[in-house]
Structures are given as structure tokens and as C-alpha cells.
Enzyme design. Sequence first.
Site, PDB file in Angstrom:
ATOM      1  N   TYR A 260       0.877  -1.074   0.135  1.00  0.00           N
ATOM      2  CA  TYR A 260      -0.214  -0.077   0.106  1.00  0.00           C
ATOM      3  C   TYR A 260       1.027   1.320   0.057  1.00  0.00           C
ATOM      4  O   TYR A 260       1.870   1.264   0.862  1.00  0.00           O
ATOM      5  CB  TYR A 260      -0.972  -0.191   1.186  1.00  0.00           C
ATOM      6  CG  TYR A 260      -1.989  -0.927   1.117  1.00  0.00           C
ATOM      7  CD1 TYR A 260      -3.195  -0.852   0.266  1.00  0.00           C
ATOM      8  CD2 TYR A 260      -1.928  -2.315   1.789  1.00  0.00           C
ATOM      9  CE1 TYR A 260      -3.943  -1.897   0.056  1.00  0.00           C
ATOM     10  CE2 TYR A 260      -3.122  -3.322   1.561  1.00  0.00           C
ATOM     11  CZ  TYR A 260      -4.165  -2.894   0.977  1.00  0.00           C
ATOM     12  OH  TYR A 260      -5.199  -3.884   0.943  1.00  0.00           O
ATOM     13  N   HIS A 302     -11.388   0.457  -3.794  1.00  0.00           N
ATOM     14  CA  HIS A 302     -10.360   0.987  -3.210  1.00  0.00           C
ATOM     15  C   HIS A 302      -9.134   0.195  -2.839  1.00  0.00           C
ATOM     16  O   HIS A 302      -8.143   0.505  -2.204  1.00  0.00           O
ATOM     17  CB  HIS A 302     -10.879   1.476  -1.878  1.00  0.00           C
ATOM     18  CG  HIS A 302     -12.099   2.643  -1.882  1.00  0.00           C
ATOM     19  ND1 HIS A 302     -12.774   3.096  -1.176  1.00  0.00           N
ATOM     20  CD2 HIS A 302     -12.230   3.283  -3.321  1.00  0.00           C
ATOM     21  CE1 HIS A 302     -13.463   3.904  -1.444  1.00  0.00           C
ATOM     22  NE2 HIS A 302     -13.151   3.909  -2.801  1.00  0.00           N
ATOM     23  N   ASP A 303      -9.288  -1.207  -3.366  1.00  0.00           N
ATOM     24  CA  ASP A 303      -7.891  -2.107  -2.985  1.00  0.00           C
ATOM     25  C   ASP A 303      -7.179  -2.091  -4.116  1.00  0.00           C
ATOM     26  O   ASP A 303      -6.441  -3.106  -4.476  1.00  0.00           O
ATOM     27  CB  ASP A 303      -8.528  -3.364  -2.477  1.00  0.00           C
ATOM     28  CG  ASP A 303      -7.596  -4.145  -1.524  1.00  0.00           C
ATOM     29  OD1 ASP A 303      -6.822  -3.282  -0.828  1.00  0.00           O
ATOM     30  OD2 ASP A 303      -7.408  -5.479  -1.715  1.00  0.00           O
ATOM     31  N   ALA A 304      -7.119  -1.589  -5.134  1.00  0.00           N
ATOM     32  CA  ALA A 304      -6.269  -1.406  -6.128  1.00  0.00           C
ATOM     33  C   ALA A 304      -4.918  -1.182  -6.130  1.00  0.00           C
ATOM     34  O   ALA A 304      -4.180   0.062  -6.415  1.00  0.00           O
ATOM     35  CB  ALA A 304      -6.885  -0.554  -7.484  1.00  0.00           C
ATOM     36  N   ASN A 308      -1.908  -5.597  -7.419  1.00  0.00           N
ATOM     37  CA  ASN A 308      -3.045  -5.951  -8.018  1.00  0.00           C
ATOM     38  C   ASN A 308      -2.766  -5.248  -9.474  1.00  0.00           C
ATOM     39  O   ASN A 308      -3.554  -5.382 -10.352  1.00  0.00           O
ATOM     40  CB  ASN A 308      -4.455  -5.304  -7.659  1.00  0.00           C
ATOM     41  CG  ASN A 308      -4.877  -6.258  -6.545  1.00  0.00           C
ATOM     42  OD1 ASN A 308      -4.484  -7.363  -6.418  1.00  0.00           O
ATOM     43  ND2 ASN A 308      -5.695  -5.705  -5.390  1.00  0.00           N
TER      44      ASN A 308
END
Length: 422
Positions: A260, A302-304, A308
Site C-alpha cells: 500500500y 479501493h484495494d487497487a 493488483n
Amino acid sequence: MTEEIRQGLEVWLLNQSAGTLGLEGGGLHFQYNAQWLKQPGAIPLSQSLPLQVEVFTDQACRPFFAGLLPEGQLRQRLAQQCQISRGNDFGLLAAIGGDCAGAVSLAVGDRAAEPAAVEWLEPDQLIALLDELPQRPMLAQRDGLRLSLAGAQDKLPVVFDGGRIGLPRGAAASTHILKPAIAAVEGSVINEAFCMALGQGIGLQVAVAEIFTAGERQVLLVHRYDRSRYDHSRGDGEPWLRVHQEDFCQALGVPPELKYQNEGGPDLQACFGLLRRATRPSAPQVIRLLDAVAFNALIGNHDAHAKNFSLFYSKKTPIFAPLYDLLCTAVYPTLTAKMAMKIGSKYPFNEVQARHWDRFAEAAGLSQAQTRKRVARMAERLPSAARCLAAQDPYRDDALVRRIVDLIEQRCALTLGLFNAY
């Protein structure tokens, strides 16, 4: 740990021995085989591990090899199942690194001596395995299975022939990824299936996914784009071949625990820079990544994060891999409202203004005007495409899908309003 493992793990790439992964003083080290380096057209394991005679230290090689393993609580449960320390990347790879992402396989001893086979499952056996998966991630330690995938969600590499599901054994390559419902995320299977199909519907390159029914439950079955059917006109071989890929964290030399941006992981500027360095010609790949950024923002994924996105080595030079793990997380009030990577200087989508899209474009080396135009075109097309898809089976009359469509419409209208105000 056996003497065989102490001497190192043989690292296979594209069905050839490419090098050796070793462990010394608690740290990993990797070295390419001389034979691999000499062959014409040899490719590196990673952009972060260029072809060279010298040994790569732990700092250089751990991001790639640790990036092949599950993460978070999944890794913790896996370590307990294998009776290996959670921080022991080498031991975990020895235990489960037989079938990994891309064309990589780590072998204990002679991989060529491992026959390829598929253990086909009856429906009741598949259901039993799905029940077992939360306690035994990747089915580790089950009759010699050695399967690994990155990520923090329960999933399983499998073989699918259009009707049956089986487990790959020995040197056999998996063909699909089976993703059960996420316990804490309502309707994750239909959510991801819808978002993947929506991406395909508007012309993005997306991994093919379908909803598969096992007993009374639904799972997502994702076709692995890093597998291709073998051309038997070239001689004998397995039905499926591994094709190499690596995620952006691996390519950038960033360990998975820092995926992140707010943890120090890659930002969008680093992702666009990677594509420009690694791909030729890079312009089409850069545009594909821009479309992916816009799509993820507008559907509320929102988890890109950087794991990924991937590079795909199916040609002479890598390309931007098909999209995967597309899920509308913004539809769940309990999940974070922060995007995994900033647009401009903003993590929350509802704080993104036109100027932040401009700052993003400038940092990524893109034209501000062309970026606005491309994002606006995506925002214009998505609502009608989402409504059309939601009217089809299996999404028709699904309450969660309706909420996702509403969210997409709101985000697209907001974005178009920002651009039209200037």
C-alpha cells in the site's frame, strides 16, 4: 529441514531450471544458472532481478520470492499448518512453491522427476475442500500438494476442463483460480464477477471469470491468463503451459508487506514509470493503465494496490497484464473509504477534484487534457454499461448489484461535474 533443502531450492522458469534460491544467515540469496544465462532469448525472473552472474542478496531477491506467497492472516494460518515460522519465506516456498503465479516453480530436488497429474474431484469432494480451505490455506500439507498464490484472501489454484474441477499434482500447471466467498464481505463473489464482466464490457482487458456453483454455494472461477494451451503439433507436452508474469511490487523490488502507498509502497507515478521502462512500445500500455486507474476509481475499487497490477511476458517484451481482483469495496460501509493509491494528493475519492486529476497526470507523465478526456469518456460510458449488465443473469434483481450500479452512477456524475465546471 532436509539436507536437500539446505542446499537450495531449484527455481524453474518456463519449464527450465533458471537458478537456485538459497538461505544463509536467515536471509535469501538467488543466483541464475550459467546455462540459463547463455541461452538465446533468456528472460529475467523479474525486472528487479536482471540477468547477471553475480548472486542477488536478500534485500534484492526477497521482494520477488516473498511476493509469490500468501499474505496477512492467510500466511499466518499457512505457517501454522506447515509448522514453519511466519517469517520464513524459504521454508514456506519449499512447502508450497510448486505451482506459483507466472511461469515460476520452486522444486525440492529434481522437478523433472515429478510426474504431472490431475486429481479430479467429485462434487462432494469439492465441497469438503471448500470447507477445509479456511483451516488449511492452499490445502498445504495435503498429500504432497504444493500450490501458492499471493494475496490475503482464501483461494485455490485448480484445473478446470469446462465441467470438472481438479487439483494439479507434481509438475502439472493449474488453469484457474477458485475464489470462495469472503466471509466478512457480503456477496463478494457476485460483486467481483459483476466488476470483472463490467470491465470486459467496456473494452478493458480483464481476466475471464465466471460464477461456479458447488452444492449450495457459489464461488468465483477465474481463468488464469498466465496459462496457455499447449500446441501439440510441436511435440509431446502437458495440456497447459505456464506463461510468466510478475506483479508491480515484484517488478519494483518492493516486499509484499509494503504494497500500500501509505505504508511506503508504490504510488501511481512509480507504476507508470515501470511501464515506460519495461514495455516497448510503452504508449499503448500506459493508456491501458490510465484506463485501469479511472475504472477502479469510478467503480469504487479501493484495494487497487501495486500487487493488483502485473507485467505479462507473453511477447518478446512484457505488456500490462489483464486486470484482476476487481471488486467494488466502496459499497461496504465497514471497509475503508481510502483508495490504495492517491489521485493527486488525495486518498478518499470524494475529496478528488479536477485539479487532483491534473496533478496525477503531471506526476505520471501524462497530458492533463488527454487524461481528463479519457477519464470523462469512461465516466460517460460506465453507468449505461453497468445498468445493461445488471439487467442480465445472474445479476438481475440482485440487491447488492443495484447498490453497486447506484454507486457507479454517483461517482461518474460527480467526476463529470468536476470536469464540466472548468
